[in-house]
Design a protein around this motif. Structure first.
Motif, PDB file in Angstrom:
ATOM      1  N   ALA A 137     -78.971 -46.675 -20.363  1.00  0.00           N
ATOM      2  CA  ALA A 137     -78.459 -46.260 -19.055  1.00  0.00           C
ATOM      3  C   ALA A 137     -77.082 -46.846 -18.772  1.00  0.00           C
ATOM      4  O   ALA A 137     -76.207 -46.172 -18.212  1.00  0.00           O
ATOM      5  CB  ALA A 137     -79.448 -46.669 -17.967  1.00  0.00           C
ATOM      6  N   HIS A 138     -76.857 -48.115 -19.164  1.00  0.00           N
ATOM      7  CA  HIS A 138     -75.569 -48.740 -18.851  1.00  0.00           C
ATOM      8  C   HIS A 138     -74.427 -48.138 -19.669  1.00  0.00           C
ATOM      9  O   HIS A 138     -73.269 -48.223 -19.273  1.00  0.00           O
ATOM     10  CB  HIS A 138     -75.640 -50.263 -19.044  1.00  0.00           C
ATOM     11  CG  HIS A 138     -75.863 -50.683 -20.463  1.00  0.00           C
ATOM     12  ND1 HIS A 138     -77.129 -50.824 -21.003  1.00  0.00           N
ATOM     13  CD2 HIS A 138     -74.982 -51.005 -21.455  1.00  0.00           C
ATOM     14  CE1 HIS A 138     -77.025 -51.220 -22.266  1.00  0.00           C
ATOM     15  NE2 HIS A 138     -75.743 -51.340 -22.564  1.00  0.00           N
ATOM     16  N   TRP A 139     -74.735 -47.522 -20.817  1.00  0.00           N
ATOM     17  CA  TRP A 139     -73.697 -46.831 -21.572  1.00  0.00           C
ATOM     18  C   TRP A 139     -73.206 -45.612 -20.790  1.00  0.00           C
ATOM     19  O   TRP A 139     -71.995 -45.351 -20.725  1.00  0.00           O
ATOM     20  CB  TRP A 139     -74.242 -46.375 -22.934  1.00  0.00           C
ATOM     21  CG  TRP A 139     -74.400 -47.481 -23.925  1.00  0.00           C
ATOM     22  CD1 TRP A 139     -74.459 -48.829 -23.668  1.00  0.00           C
ATOM     23  CD2 TRP A 139     -74.528 -47.333 -25.343  1.00  0.00           C
ATOM     24  NE1 TRP A 139     -74.637 -49.531 -24.823  1.00  0.00           N
ATOM     25  CE2 TRP A 139     -74.684 -48.648 -25.880  1.00  0.00           C
ATOM     26  CE3 TRP A 139     -74.566 -46.238 -26.203  1.00  0.00           C
ATOM     27  CZ2 TRP A 139     -74.854 -48.865 -27.242  1.00  0.00           C
ATOM     28  CZ3 TRP A 139     -74.732 -46.456 -27.562  1.00  0.00           C
ATOM     29  CH2 TRP A 139     -74.859 -47.762 -28.065  1.00  0.00           C
ATOM     30  N   LEU A 140     -74.151 -44.857 -20.216  1.00  0.00           N
ATOM     31  CA  LEU A 140     -73.768 -43.685 -19.432  1.00  0.00           C
ATOM     32  C   LEU A 140     -73.014 -44.091 -18.170  1.00  0.00           C
ATOM     33  O   LEU A 140     -72.049 -43.443 -17.780  1.00  0.00           O
ATOM     34  CB  LEU A 140     -75.017 -42.876 -19.061  1.00  0.00           C
ATOM     35  CG  LEU A 140     -75.750 -42.205 -20.226  1.00  0.00           C
ATOM     36  CD1 LEU A 140     -77.020 -41.512 -19.731  1.00  0.00           C
ATOM     37  CD2 LEU A 140     -74.860 -41.214 -20.954  1.00  0.00           C
ATOM     38  N   SER A 190     -71.104 -46.599 -17.854  1.00  0.00           N
ATOM     39  CA  SER A 190     -69.757 -47.048 -18.221  1.00  0.00           C
ATOM     40  C   SER A 190     -68.772 -45.897 -18.379  1.00  0.00           C
ATOM     41  O   SER A 190     -67.558 -46.106 -18.325  1.00  0.00           O
ATOM     42  CB  SER A 190     -69.819 -47.857 -19.528  1.00  0.00           C
ATOM     43  OG  SER A 190     -70.173 -47.016 -20.621  1.00  0.00           O
ATOM     44  N   ILE A 191     -69.293 -44.676 -18.567  1.00  0.00           N
ATOM     45  CA  ILE A 191     -68.390 -43.519 -18.688  1.00  0.00           C
ATOM     46  C   ILE A 191     -68.453 -42.657 -17.422  1.00  0.00           C
ATOM     47  O   ILE A 191     -68.015 -41.505 -17.433  1.00  0.00           O
ATOM     48  CB  ILE A 191     -68.718 -42.674 -19.930  1.00  0.00           C
ATOM     49  CG1 ILE A 191     -70.165 -42.147 -19.878  1.00  0.00           C
ATOM     50  CG2 ILE A 191     -68.482 -43.459 -21.203  1.00  0.00           C
ATOM     51  CD1 ILE A 191     -70.490 -41.158 -20.993  1.00  0.00           C
ATOM     52  N   GLY A 192     -69.034 -43.208 -16.363  1.00  0.00           N
ATOM     53  CA  GLY A 192     -69.002 -42.530 -15.074  1.00  0.00           C
ATOM     54  C   GLY A 192     -70.216 -41.707 -14.714  1.00  0.00           C
ATOM     55  O   GLY A 192     -70.226 -41.030 -13.681  1.00  0.00           O
ATOM     56  N   VAL A 193     -71.260 -41.744 -15.551  1.00  0.00           N
ATOM     57  CA  VAL A 193     -72.486 -40.997 -15.243  1.00  0.00           C
ATOM     58  C   VAL A 193     -73.428 -41.936 -14.489  1.00  0.00           C
ATOM     59  O   VAL A 193     -74.131 -42.741 -15.091  1.00  0.00           O
ATOM     60  CB  VAL A 193     -73.166 -40.463 -16.524  1.00  0.00           C
ATOM     61  CG1 VAL A 193     -74.426 -39.669 -16.155  1.00  0.00           C
ATOM     62  CG2 VAL A 193     -72.200 -39.597 -17.320  1.00  0.00           C
ATOM     63  N   SER A 194     -73.421 -41.818 -13.170  1.00  0.00           N
ATOM     64  CA  SER A 194     -74.259 -42.692 -12.350  1.00  0.00           C
ATOM     65  C   SER A 194     -75.729 -42.301 -12.471  1.00  0.00           C
ATOM     66  O   SER A 194     -76.066 -41.228 -12.994  1.00  0.00           O
ATOM     67  CB  SER A 194     -73.831 -42.615 -10.888  1.00  0.00           C
ATOM     68  OG  SER A 194     -74.091 -41.317 -10.375  1.00  0.00           O
ATOM     69  N   HIS A 224     -80.000 -38.322 -12.756  1.00  0.00           N
ATOM     70  CA  HIS A 224     -81.273 -37.860 -12.194  1.00  0.00           C
ATOM     71  C   HIS A 224     -81.214 -36.366 -11.884  1.00  0.00           C
ATOM     72  O   HIS A 224     -82.180 -35.634 -12.148  1.00  0.00           O
ATOM     73  CB  HIS A 224     -81.587 -38.644 -10.917  1.00  0.00           C
ATOM     74  CG  HIS A 224     -82.914 -38.311 -10.318  1.00  0.00           C
ATOM     75  ND1 HIS A 224     -84.101 -38.782 -10.836  1.00  0.00           N
ATOM     76  CD2 HIS A 224     -83.255 -37.529  -9.247  1.00  0.00           C
ATOM     77  CE1 HIS A 224     -85.112 -38.328 -10.116  1.00  0.00           C
ATOM     78  NE2 HIS A 224     -84.623 -37.563  -9.148  1.00  0.00           N
ATOM     79  N   ILE A 225     -80.104 -35.894 -11.349  1.00  0.00           N
ATOM     80  CA  ILE A 225     -79.949 -34.468 -11.054  1.00  0.00           C
ATOM     81  C   ILE A 225     -80.045 -33.649 -12.343  1.00  0.00           C
ATOM     82  O   ILE A 225     -80.740 -32.631 -12.415  1.00  0.00           O
ATOM     83  CB  ILE A 225     -78.602 -34.198 -10.346  1.00  0.00           C
ATOM     84  CG1 ILE A 225     -78.623 -34.800  -8.932  1.00  0.00           C
ATOM     85  CG2 ILE A 225     -78.310 -32.701 -10.288  1.00  0.00           C
ATOM     86  CD1 ILE A 225     -77.294 -34.709  -8.215  1.00  0.00           C
ATOM     87  N   GLY A 226     -79.339 -34.115 -13.372  1.00  0.00           N
ATOM     88  CA  GLY A 226     -79.368 -33.393 -14.646  1.00  0.00           C
ATOM     89  C   GLY A 226     -80.733 -33.408 -15.294  1.00  0.00           C
ATOM     90  O   GLY A 226     -81.223 -32.381 -15.781  1.00  0.00           O
ATOM     91  N   ALA A 227     -81.376 -34.585 -15.297  1.00  0.00           N
ATOM     92  CA  ALA A 227     -82.655 -34.732 -15.990  1.00  0.00           C
ATOM     93  C   ALA A 227     -83.782 -33.986 -15.276  1.00  0.00           C
ATOM     94  O   ALA A 227     -84.603 -33.317 -15.918  1.00  0.00           O
ATOM     95  CB  ALA A 227     -83.008 -36.208 -16.114  1.00  0.00           C
ATOM     96  N   VAL A 228     -83.830 -34.096 -13.954  1.00  0.00           N
ATOM     97  CA  VAL A 228     -84.945 -33.518 -13.206  1.00  0.00           C
ATOM     98  C   VAL A 228     -84.715 -32.044 -12.898  1.00  0.00           C
ATOM     99  O   VAL A 228     -85.559 -31.187 -13.195  1.00  0.00           O
ATOM    100  CB  VAL A 228     -85.197 -34.310 -11.901  1.00  0.00           C
ATOM    101  CG1 VAL A 228     -86.282 -33.624 -11.076  1.00  0.00           C
ATOM    102  CG2 VAL A 228     -85.603 -35.743 -12.222  1.00  0.00           C
TER     103      VAL A 228
END
Length: 225
Positions: free
Chosen positions: A72-75, A77-81, A86-90
């Motif tokens: 999660a912290h990798w995402l 670090s590139i601006g994916v909060s 959550h919006i994308g996954a769900v």
């Protein structure tokens, strides 16, 4: 010991079967390495079922790759909060999951209810169809229902860490004991189909038809008495 078996021993057995089974089948049974198409028997339901299933399963697969393998912290670090993820996954994931489910339902019903297709099918074909349908059903339920009823649960802090631990040979079975039942079942069924994969028609996934676009047409002619 039961948790150690479910979340350490069983996954490794499935992964070993997946790898060794593919090597053995490729070495000793290449002639059965096929999708065994039944298009000549029934085309309409196959067309829509296959189209919807493949249209949905590819984004679903890559969604699983991102969710399970990328911390999660990798995402972040590139601006994916966490909210964006959550919006994308769900929401987006649910759309493609439902598309996959409809396609898999059509394919399974076709294989069971169409007499000629059923005759052509082996026991493993029917088993794989039903198992895939169950896996997709449970996955959709976990995404749509379990996520809604247990909003505090974050699989990236449990399942993902445990899953990455398998490949580092340090899986923490305790992490999976905190996971809701629907997600646990989805994971176990996923490993089950990995173990079955080398012995079924699913092996055709690895046979990418690179030369298909430039291949000559196959010509069929009627036999005249």
């Amino acid at each position: 010991m039961f948790n150690q078996f479910l979340w350490v021993i069983f996954p490794y057995l499935c992964l070993a079967t997946f790898i060794i089974g593919h090597i053995a089948r490729y070495q000793f049974d290449q002639f059965s390495w096929t999708a065994k198409s039944s298009e000549f028997i029934e085309k309409k339901q196959l067309k829509w079922g296959s189209l919807l299933f493949h249209l949905g399963i590819i984004p679903v697969f890559f969604g699983h790759v991102v969710g399970l393998l990328i911390p999660a912290h990798w995402l972040e670090s590139i601006g994916v909060s966490n909210h964006i993820y959550h919006i994308g996954a769900v929401y987006i994931g649910s759309i493609f999951g439902i598309i996959t489910l409809v396609g898999m339902f059509l394919l399974t019903v076709r294989r069971i209810t169409k007499q000629n297709v059923r005759r052509l099918s082996s026991a493993s074909d029917i088993f794989v169809n039903i198992l895939l349908l169950v896996i997709v059903c449970v996955g959709c339920y976990a995404t749509l229902v379990t996520n809604a009823t247990t909003p505090d649960f974050d699989y990236r802090q449990t399942i993902s860490i445990w899953f990455r631990g398998l490949f580092m040979f340090s899986p923490d079975a305790h992490l999976m004991t905190q996971v809701p039942l629907a997600f646990q079942l989805h994971v176990l069924l996923g490993f089950t189909i990995m173990a079955c994969w080398p012995f079924t028609r699913l092996v055709h996934v690895w046979s990418v038809p690179v030369s298909y676009a430039s291949r000559s047409y196959i010509i069929y002619r009627k036999h005249k008495a």
